[in-house]
Design an enzyme around this catalytic site. Structure first.
Site, mmCIF file in Angstrom:
data_model
loop_
_atom_site.group_PDB
_atom_site.id
_atom_site.type_symbol
_atom_site.label_atom_id
_atom_site.label_comp_id
_atom_site.label_asym_id
_atom_site.label_seq_id
_atom_site.Cartn_x
_atom_site.Cartn_y
_atom_site.Cartn_z
ATOM 1 C CD GLU A 146 -2.868 -34.086 15.032
ATOM 2 O OE1 GLU A 146 -3.639 -33.134 15.240
ATOM 3 O OE2 GLU A 146 -3.181 -35.284 15.216
ATOM 4 C CE LYS B 204 -4.906 -30.919 16.985
ATOM 5 N NZ LYS B 204 -5.231 -32.321 17.257
#
Length: 128
Positions: A27, A105
């Site tokens: 990420e 997300k």
């Protein structure tokens, strides 16, 4: 507590950003998309009566604060990112009484075929 989040509000939905927030190394390295829904509570009676931007709060200015905060300090948790944005909004706009922010997300690193992970924070300005 729900009664505290009533009244006039400015709403911004589906604000899309690309960022590097998250717990996992991928990420941080690759980044991903995030979407933010925002409601800010403030008295809109004056701009409603005068039809003058100078008596209200600009949606563009609100967006700029969200964007600047989102692109600022990297956070591991969506909760921390949301709190940073709330704090920045309270600092930038003294007339804001409360904020509801949802950060979504869609590519969260969990095994889901469809959907998204999200957090939603409800915050009131602290009384002096």
């Amino acid at each position: 507590m729900a009664d505290s989040f009533t009244g006039d509000r400015i709403i911004l939905k589906d604000l899309g950003f690309y960022g590097y927030h998250g717990v996992f190394a991928e990420e941080e390295r690759l980044g991903q998309r995030f979407f933010i829904d925002l409601e800010i509570g403030l008295d809109l009676s004056m701009p409603a009566r005068t039809d003058r931007l100078s008596t209200g709060t600009s949606y563009g200015d609100v967006y700029d604060v969200v964007k600047q905060t989102f692109e600022g300090e990297r956070t591991k948790l969506l909760e921390a990112l949301g709190q940073n944005i709330v704090d920045a909004l309270f600092m930038a706009f003294p007339t804001v009484d409360w904020v509801i922010i949802r950060i979504r997300k869609p590519e969260a690193p969990i095994a889901m075929v469809r959907g998204e992970a999200a957090v939603e924070l409800h915050r009131q300005r602290n009384s002096p």
